[in-house]
Write a protein that holds these residues in place. Structure first.
Motif, PDB file in Angstrom:
ATOM      1  N   ALA A  37       0.828  -1.204   0.000  1.00 39.72           N
ATOM      2  CA  ALA A  37       0.000   0.000   0.000  1.00 39.72           C
ATOM      3  C   ALA A  37       0.859   1.249   0.000  1.00 39.72           C
ATOM      4  CB  ALA A  37      -0.924  -0.008   1.209  1.00 39.72           C
ATOM      5  N   SER A  38       0.463   2.217  -0.796  1.00 38.68           N
ATOM      6  CA  SER A  38       1.242   3.434  -0.906  1.00 38.68           C
ATOM      7  C   SER A  38       0.448   4.700  -0.652  1.00 38.68           C
ATOM      8  CB  SER A  38       1.874   3.521  -2.303  1.00 38.68           C
ATOM      9  OG  SER A  38       0.863   3.465  -3.296  1.00 38.68           O
ATOM     10  N   ALA A  39      -0.875   4.655  -0.770  1.00 34.90           N
ATOM     11  CA  ALA A  39      -1.672   5.867  -0.572  1.00 34.90           C
ATOM     12  C   ALA A  39      -3.100   5.504  -0.249  1.00 34.90           C
ATOM     13  CB  ALA A  39      -1.625   6.747  -1.821  1.00 34.90           C
ATOM     14  N   MET A  40      -3.781   6.453   0.368  1.00 32.53           N
ATOM     15  CA  MET A  40      -5.177   6.301   0.743  1.00 32.53           C
ATOM     16  C   MET A  40      -5.893   7.617   0.456  1.00 32.53           C
ATOM     17  SD  MET A  40      -6.618   5.267   4.514  1.00 32.53           S
ATOM     18  CE  MET A  40      -8.198   4.477   4.738  1.00 32.53           C
ATOM     19  N   ALA A  41      -7.156   7.532   0.025  1.00 32.66           N
ATOM     20  CA  ALA A  41      -7.965   8.720  -0.203  1.00 32.66           C
ATOM     21  C   ALA A  41      -9.351   8.478   0.374  1.00 32.66           C
ATOM     22  CB  ALA A  41      -8.060   9.042  -1.688  1.00 32.66           C
ATOM     23  N   ALA A  42     -10.013   9.545   0.812  1.00 33.11           N
ATOM     24  CA  ALA A  42     -11.345   9.447   1.397  1.00 33.11           C
ATOM     25  C   ALA A  42     -12.313  10.324   0.619  1.00 33.11           C
ATOM     26  CB  ALA A  42     -11.320   9.873   2.865  1.00 33.11           C
ATOM     27  N   ALA A  43     -13.314   9.687   0.009  1.00 30.02           N
ATOM     28  CA  ALA A  43     -14.351  10.441  -0.685  1.00 30.02           C
ATOM     29  C   ALA A  43     -15.381  10.969   0.292  1.00 30.02           C
ATOM     30  CB  ALA A  43     -15.025   9.565  -1.736  1.00 30.02           C
ATOM     31  N   SER A  44     -15.563  10.243   1.392  1.00 31.50           N
ATOM     32  CA  SER A  44     -16.510  10.614   2.441  1.00 31.50           C
ATOM     33  C   SER A  44     -16.065   9.903   3.711  1.00 31.50           C
ATOM     34  CB  SER A  44     -17.928  10.181   2.046  1.00 31.50           C
ATOM     35  OG  SER A  44     -18.077   8.776   2.188  1.00 31.50           O
ATOM     36  N   PRO A  45     -16.737  10.120   4.830  1.00 30.34           N
ATOM     37  CA  PRO A  45     -16.349   9.410   6.056  1.00 30.34           C
ATOM     38  C   PRO A  45     -16.470   7.894   5.954  1.00 30.34           C
ATOM     39  CG  PRO A  45     -17.658  11.342   6.609  1.00 30.34           C
ATOM     40  CD  PRO A  45     -17.732  11.194   5.127  1.00 30.34           C
ATOM     41  N   THR A  46     -17.169   7.382   4.918  1.00 32.02           N
ATOM     42  CA  THR A  46     -17.354   5.935   4.800  1.00 32.02           C
ATOM     43  C   THR A  46     -16.901   5.368   3.457  1.00 32.02           C
ATOM     44  OG1 THR A  46     -19.645   6.254   4.061  1.00 32.02           O
ATOM     45  CG2 THR A  46     -19.270   5.913   6.433  1.00 32.02           C
ATOM     46  N   THR A  47     -16.317   6.177   2.594  1.00 31.55           N
ATOM     47  CA  THR A  47     -15.842   5.702   1.286  1.00 31.55           C
ATOM     48  C   THR A  47     -14.352   5.985   1.157  1.00 31.55           C
ATOM     49  OG1 THR A  47     -17.989   6.058   0.239  1.00 31.55           O
ATOM     50  CG2 THR A  47     -16.087   5.881  -1.207  1.00 31.55           C
ATOM     51  N   PHE A  48     -13.567   4.904   0.983  1.00 32.43           N
ATOM     52  CA  PHE A  48     -12.110   5.022   0.941  1.00 32.43           C
ATOM     53  C   PHE A  48     -11.553   4.293  -0.278  1.00 32.43           C
ATOM     54  CE2 PHE A  48     -13.350   5.288   5.392  1.00 32.43           C
ATOM     55  CZ  PHE A  48     -12.670   6.422   5.813  1.00 32.43           C
ATOM     56  N   ALA A  49     -10.417   4.776  -0.762  1.00 33.57           N
ATOM     57  CA  ALA A  49      -9.678   4.123  -1.834  1.00 33.57           C
ATOM     58  C   ALA A  49      -8.239   3.950  -1.398  1.00 33.57           C
ATOM     59  CB  ALA A  49      -9.746   4.939  -3.122  1.00 33.57           C
ATOM     60  N   ILE A  50      -7.617   2.865  -1.836  1.00 35.07           N
ATOM     61  CA  ILE A  50      -6.226   2.555  -1.505  1.00 35.07           C
ATOM     62  C   ILE A  50      -5.478   2.256  -2.802  1.00 35.07           C
ATOM     63  CG2 ILE A  50      -4.694   0.847  -0.428  1.00 35.07           C
ATOM     64  CD1 ILE A  50      -6.770   0.553   1.785  1.00 35.07           C
ATOM     65  N   ALA A  51      -4.286   2.798  -2.935  1.00 35.01           N
ATOM     66  CA  ALA A  51      -3.398   2.476  -4.053  1.00 35.01           C
ATOM     67  C   ALA A  51      -2.330   1.517  -3.564  1.00 35.01           C
ATOM     68  CB  ALA A  51      -2.750   3.750  -4.603  1.00 35.01           C
ATOM     69  N   ALA A  52      -2.058   0.486  -4.358  1.00 35.90           N
ATOM     70  CA  ALA A  52      -1.043  -0.502  -3.996  1.00 35.90           C
ATOM     71  C   ALA A  52      -0.329  -0.972  -5.254  1.00 35.90           C
ATOM     72  CB  ALA A  52      -1.680  -1.690  -3.267  1.00 35.90           C
ATOM     73  N   ALA A  53       0.899  -1.423  -5.090  1.00 35.09           N
ATOM     74  CA  ALA A  53       1.673  -1.913  -6.230  1.00 35.09           C
ATOM     75  C   ALA A  53       2.761  -2.854  -5.752  1.00 35.09           C
ATOM     76  CB  ALA A  53       2.293  -0.741  -7.007  1.00 35.09           C
ATOM     77  N   SER A  54       3.117  -3.781  -6.597  1.00 35.71           N
ATOM     78  CA  SER A  54       4.311  -4.626  -6.441  1.00 35.71           C
ATOM     79  C   SER A  54       4.651  -5.122  -7.830  1.00 35.71           C
ATOM     80  CB  SER A  54       4.062  -5.771  -5.448  1.00 35.71           C
ATOM     81  OG  SER A  54       2.973  -6.569  -5.857  1.00 35.71           O
ATOM     82  N   GLY A  55       4.298  -6.375  -8.166  1.00 37.62           N
ATOM     83  CA  GLY A  55       4.474  -6.822  -9.538  1.00 37.62           C
ATOM     84  C   GLY A  55       3.352  -6.348 -10.431  1.00 37.62           C
ATOM     85  N   ALA A  56       2.303  -5.812  -9.839  1.00 35.49           N
ATOM     86  CA  ALA A  56       1.172  -5.226 -10.544  1.00 35.49           C
ATOM     87  C   ALA A  56       0.757  -3.969  -9.803  1.00 35.49           C
ATOM     88  CB  ALA A  56       0.011  -6.236 -10.628  1.00 35.49           C
ATOM     89  N   SER A  57      -0.289  -3.307 -10.291  1.00 34.70           N
ATOM     90  CA  SER A  57      -0.783  -2.089  -9.651  1.00 34.70           C
ATOM     91  C   SER A  57      -2.286  -2.196  -9.477  1.00 34.70           C
ATOM     92  CB  SER A  57      -0.443  -0.861 -10.501  1.00 34.70           C
ATOM     93  OG  SER A  57       0.957  -0.716 -10.662  1.00 34.70           O
ATOM     94  N   TRP A  58      -2.777  -1.874  -8.264  1.00 31.31           N
ATOM     95  CA  TRP A  58      -4.185  -2.015  -7.932  1.00 31.31           C
ATOM     96  C   TRP A  58      -4.732  -0.746  -7.288  1.00 31.31           C
ATOM     97  CZ3 TRP A  58      -0.454  -5.599  -6.503  1.00 31.31           C
ATOM     98  CH2 TRP A  58      -0.568  -6.896  -7.049  1.00 31.31           C
ATOM     99  N   ILE A  59      -6.024  -0.485  -7.522  1.00 30.43           N
ATOM    100  CA  ILE A  59      -6.805   0.454  -6.729  1.00 30.43           C
ATOM    101  C   ILE A  59      -7.915  -0.346  -6.062  1.00 30.43           C
ATOM    102  CG2 ILE A  59      -8.367   2.436  -6.742  1.00 30.43           C
ATOM    103  CD1 ILE A  59      -5.527   3.280  -7.210  1.00 30.43           C
ATOM    104  N   TYR A  60      -8.004  -0.229  -4.733  1.00 23.70           N
ATOM    105  CA  TYR A  60      -9.052  -0.890  -3.959  1.00 23.70           C
ATOM    106  C   TYR A  60     -10.002   0.175  -3.418  1.00 23.70           C
ATOM    107  CZ  TYR A  60      -5.530  -4.652  -3.865  1.00 23.70           C
ATOM    108  OH  TYR A  60      -4.597  -5.606  -4.205  1.00 23.70           O
ATOM    109  N   VAL A  61     -11.298  -0.129  -3.394  1.00 24.18           N
ATOM    110  CA  VAL A  61     -12.302   0.836  -2.945  1.00 24.18           C
ATOM    111  C   VAL A  61     -13.318   0.151  -2.047  1.00 24.18           C
ATOM    112  CG1 VAL A  61     -14.156   2.408  -3.657  1.00 24.18           C
ATOM    113  CG2 VAL A  61     -12.061   2.255  -5.018  1.00 24.18           C
ATOM    114  N   THR A  62     -13.685   0.808  -0.958  1.00 22.26           N
ATOM    115  CA  THR A  62     -14.803   0.363  -0.127  1.00 22.26           C
ATOM    116  C   THR A  62     -15.752   1.524   0.079  1.00 22.26           C
ATOM    117  OG1 THR A  62     -15.453  -0.755   1.922  1.00 22.26           O
ATOM    118  CG2 THR A  62     -13.733   0.912   2.099  1.00 22.26           C
ATOM    119  N   SER A  63     -17.053   1.236   0.106  1.00 24.69           N
ATOM    120  CA  SER A  63     -18.066   2.260   0.314  1.00 24.69           C
ATOM    121  C   SER A  63     -19.001   1.818   1.418  1.00 24.69           C
ATOM    122  CB  SER A  63     -18.866   2.505  -0.973  1.00 24.69           C
ATOM    123  OG  SER A  63     -19.811   3.523  -0.791  1.00 24.69           O
ATOM    124  N   GLY A  64     -19.295   2.721   2.326  1.00 23.53           N
ATOM    125  CA  GLY A  64     -20.150   2.386   3.446  1.00 23.53           C
ATOM    126  C   GLY A  64     -19.410   1.762   4.607  1.00 23.53           C
TER     127      GLY A  64
END
Length: 395
Positions: free
Chosen positions: A308-335
């Motif tokens: 994991a390299s970064a985190m962002a918050a769209a709201s108090p209950t919606t978050f996104a995470i950036a991660a990378a190693s051999g690939a690159s991912w964005i993970y998101v949770t809402s609620g």
């Protein structure tokens, strides 16, 4: 040292007052679905002093005017900053030139508004991040510092007492973490937190704040109106009024360290704790607070893939995470529930990300593979990170 979301990033969010400045009725950019992503964009319709921009509610409207100059062909995005839903600047590499591109219609059209006499990189004098406080005042930095007061048309170097390892702006004030060691491992001088009024080159150290002696990655600063959060290495501090700072509790379990955080309001934030790393993956514990870090509640773990390299918050209950190693991912949770989606997934060898952030609860931005080694592609979201689409840096 080169600091990016493949390694680390700065994330900030628009203050509530700034969100009211968004322009209504603008034409959305043409949407090219992200081919490697699991979810194509379907919304009808990025960041902040961070990627989206945190302008002062009373910021003057002084965007560049005159003849629009098309972006150089093949421009590759390195960093991006929005001051409203529609208006943004991109720091880009065009051949051997560092250019600044500008849009007023959320990426439908771009123009070249200026160039900066510095290379994109990690050597002394180089830069690789851009932030705007309002349509006039902005900065290009890390490790050097350049400033503009005319919307990016011209830039001048600003002398600082060390490398600029993080910079964000909100409510008419810019904040920066300065590393006097300039990356030297043998140096023990503490880093400082400094601030300046937007449009001014007069920076002053914030009294009573002492940060780690050498920032091994970018410092994260999240201003929310008068409230300011700062993460620099193991130091996590907060001020409710921008004057007096105090340490915050770090909720990470034993053996885990805080790798990123994000604030959506002055009191709502999320903290990302990483540990148990191995084989290009790590455990990602996520904690949320509704009282400025006085107490936390743990929500569902994010997927293990990548560091994991970064985190962002769209709201108090919606978050996104950036991660990378051999690939690159964005993970998101809402609620803040038990499910994380994976809307962006690139088998790219770990090109990583830059400037993951949200302007409001639905609009966000991230750069996939920032230059000089990645594709430098801008992605936007209109639905809180559930799906993303590319934006072309063309006229």
């Amino acid at each position: 040292m080169l600091r990016r979301l493949g390694v680390l990033a700065c994330v900030a969010l628009l203050a509530a007052a700034a969100c009211s400045s968004k322009k209504h009725g603008s034409t959305p950019p043409a949407k090219t679905p992200a081919t490697p992503t699991a979810t194509a964009s379907t919304s009808p319709s990025p960041a902040v002093s961070g990627p989206a921009g945190t302008p002062s509610p009373s910021s003057p409207s002084a965007s560049p005017t005159g003849r629009l100059v098309p972006p150089p062909p093949g421009s590759l995005a390195e960093s991006i900053s929005f001051v409203s839903i529609d208006e943004a600047w991109v720091l880009a590499k065009a051949g051997t030139t560092t250019v600044v591109l500008h849009t007023t219609d959320r990426g439908t059209h771009w123009s070249e508004v200026g160039t900066i006499p510095a290379a994109i990189g990690s050597n002394t004098g180089d830069i690789h991040e851009i932030r705007f406080a309002n349509p006039s005042d902005g900065w290009a930095f890390d490790p050097a510092l350049y400033a503009t007061t005319n919307g990016g048309a011209t830039w001048h170097a600003v002398t600082m007492p060390g490398q600029v390892s993080g910079l964000e702006a909100s409510n008419g004030t810019a904040w920066a973490v300065i590393d006097p060691c300039n990356g030297a491992a043998s140096c023990t001088a503490p880093s400082t937190l400094q601030k300046a009024s937007a449009g001014s080159d007069s920076w002053t150290a914030v009294s009573g704040v002492s940060l780690p002696s050498m920032s091994i990655a970018s410092a994260e600063i999240a201003p929310q109106g008068q409230s300011v959060y700062v993460l620099d290495g193991t130091s996590f501090i907060h001020s409710a009024d921008g004057a007096s700072f105090a340490p915050l509790t770090v909720p990470c379990p034993a053996g885990f360290g805080i790798s990123a955080f994000a604030a959506s309001t002055a009191s709502d934030l999320g903290v990302l704790c990483s540990g148990d790393a191995g084989a290009g993956s790590s455990t990602k514990d996520v904690f949320v607070s509704t009282n400025s870090g006085a107490s936390y509640t743990q929500i569902a773990q994010a997927p293990r893939g990548g560091q994991a390299s970064a985190m962002a918050a769209a709201s108090p209950t919606t978050f996104a995470i950036a991660a990378a190693s051999g690939a690159s991912w964005i993970y998101v949770t809402s609620g803040a529930d038990t499910n994380w989606s994976q809307p962006l997934d690139f088998g790219d060898g770990g090109a990583g990300w830059a400037d993951l952030g949200f302007t409001d609860a639905t609009h966000g931005v991230v750069i996939h593979g920032p230059t000089p080694v990645g594709p430098g592609v801008v992605y936007l979201t209109d639905n809180g990170g559930a799906s993303w689409f590319t934006v072309n840096l063309s006229a």
